[in-house]
Write a protein that holds these residues in place. Sequence first.
Motif, PDB file in Angstrom:
ATOM      1  N   CYS A 481     -44.957  -1.981   5.034  1.00 59.89           N
ATOM      2  CA  CYS A 481     -43.695  -1.320   5.375  1.00 59.89           C
ATOM      3  C   CYS A 481     -43.213  -1.844   6.725  1.00 59.89           C
ATOM      4  O   CYS A 481     -43.895  -2.628   7.368  1.00 59.89           O
ATOM      5  CB  CYS A 481     -43.887   0.191   5.414  1.00 59.89           C
ATOM      6  N   SER A 483     -39.607  -2.659   7.293  1.00 55.52           N
ATOM      7  CA  SER A 483     -38.255  -3.219   7.224  1.00 55.52           C
ATOM      8  C   SER A 483     -37.220  -2.112   7.420  1.00 55.52           C
ATOM      9  O   SER A 483     -37.425  -0.962   7.016  1.00 55.52           O
ATOM     10  CB  SER A 483     -38.045  -3.893   5.872  1.00 55.52           C
ATOM     11  N   ARG A 484     -36.077  -2.469   8.006  1.00 59.42           N
ATOM     12  CA  ARG A 484     -34.962  -1.519   8.090  1.00 59.42           C
ATOM     13  C   ARG A 484     -34.461  -1.134   6.699  1.00 59.42           C
ATOM     14  O   ARG A 484     -33.834  -0.098   6.516  1.00 59.42           O
ATOM     15  CB  ARG A 484     -33.814  -2.136   8.892  1.00 59.42           C
ATOM     16  N   LYS A 485     -34.773  -1.981   5.736  1.00 57.47           N
ATOM     17  CA  LYS A 485     -34.297  -1.754   4.365  1.00 57.47           C
ATOM     18  C   LYS A 485     -35.396  -1.167   3.475  1.00 57.47           C
ATOM     19  O   LYS A 485     -35.277  -1.203   2.238  1.00 57.47           O
ATOM     20  CB  LYS A 485     -33.816  -3.080   3.765  1.00 57.47           C
ATOM     21  N   ASP A 486     -36.481  -0.634   4.055  1.00 57.56           N
ATOM     22  CA  ASP A 486     -37.564  -0.076   3.244  1.00 57.56           C
ATOM     23  C   ASP A 486     -37.050   0.933   2.213  1.00 57.56           C
ATOM     24  O   ASP A 486     -37.454   0.924   1.047  1.00 57.56           O
ATOM     25  CB  ASP A 486     -38.613   0.615   4.134  1.00 57.56           C
ATOM     26  N   GLU A 487     -36.149   1.809   2.653  1.00 56.01           N
ATOM     27  CA  GLU A 487     -35.645   2.844   1.757  1.00 56.01           C
ATOM     28  C   GLU A 487     -34.852   2.233   0.604  1.00 56.01           C
ATOM     29  O   GLU A 487     -35.002   2.655  -0.560  1.00 56.01           O
ATOM     30  CB  GLU A 487     -34.768   3.839   2.539  1.00 56.01           C
TER      31      GLU A 487
END
Length: 510
Positions: A481, A483-487
Amino acid sequence: MEKAALVSVYDKRGVVEFCRGLIDLGYTIISSGGTKRVLSDNNVPVIGVSEVTKVPEMMGGRVKTLHPYIHGAVLARRELKEDMEELSKLSLCPIDVVCVNLYPFEEKASELGDAEEEVVEYIDIGGPALIRAAAKNFRYVMPVIDPEDYPLVLSALKEGGDTLEFRRGMASKVFAALSQYNLNIASYFSRFEAGSDGASNITGVILNKVETLRYGENPHQKGAFYSLFGSVLPWNQIQGKKLSYNNLLDLDAAIRLISSLPHGSSAVFKHLNPCGVGVSQNLVEALKMARKGDPRSHFGGIVSFNGCVDKDVAQETISSFVEIVIAPSYTEDALGVFSKKKNIRVIEVDFSRCGRGDELRSIEGGYLLQERDRGVSDVREGEVVTSRKPTDEEYEALQLAWIICAHVKSNALVASDGRMALSIGAGQMSRVDAAELLISRAKKHGNSLEGACVASDAFFPFPDSVEALLGEGVKAIVAPCGSRKDEEVAKAVERLGGTLVFVRDRHFRH
């Protein structure tokens, strides 16, 4: 006495036999402290250092051999009339052999840690001074610092091998050992100035050349192979051509991976990347699965195993062109099979002695030092961020892919079914390129990704990679995990009915 040998050692291994051998050759033994007691207890005739210096040991044994009579007898230049006349006036005999090994500072520093006052007591003073003097005067004096060299030295003294070249080699070994000793001490003290990270401000290694290589990475580059001074290689070459620079790099990479895999594994390497991995209690089947992962790239590669190689495994191994075979052991029948292929390099590895030490790399203007990557986390301890959870079989497949992925050049993705690497996307400049390469290679080699599990060595910066993977039938993915884009990535996996497990360790390999 006509000729003398001074013997003062911390490591008493073999010293009694060595001194008996020197006496047989006509040497009088001079010694002090614990060494003298050991020799006397074993009925070896010995003269105390104090009998030569006429001064008793001082300060609880801190000062024994630091005396002009001792150092003069070692440093006297035999062809210089003035030096020899001075020894004669003092009734001193030249000391022709000096055998010294040192207090185990590194071992004690590691054991005692920050107990500085105790650690400093293991900084040898007299020993280094004495053996350094002998090494300086190697034209006339035999300096001996390693107990492993006792038989060699006795043989040289007995059989006419006491040449200038031999003594120069012994002197070189002394100065290397002293360099390592002093470096260890400097490194220890610099730790106290290092700050919160605990890394020493001063560090380094002393290296010993194992052999000159034909060339380096390319024919126009010179190359050589060095080992850590005083160490023994954890592997042994049983047969085959000499290892090249590139062979040694691949050998190292293969050992790192195969020693990390479950028992009963085979891995094939090319150009520092695994191109196939198989896991089975039957090593023949493991190798077949490893080759099935990439039926083309294994040609001319390194084949590694973490179990004993028998005749059947050997025969399967040589069914295709192989440069190197690596395993912890081989049966005699297996070695008989390999012997028919004289050029195959057969390497026996002691995995219990691998994986030690830090990694040192040169860059312009300096060096980078880091701890080794000691392995990956347990995927079952990761965070499942989708409603669908991995099955037990998927957890096993994810774990295998995750282990392999840590040994692939970044950016890296690995697909697995729990028994083999189905496809590997290695060394790409973007993660989506690694995903596309993995998919294209799986299709090219007929390895279906339907129900497969994939590991990524670092986080997914965008959902595009997971969308491509799940679109080919992949069911579960493990990735770090962060990343700013994990979600967004997790939502994409959820939308496509897959499983995503986040872990906190990253495994870049450059």
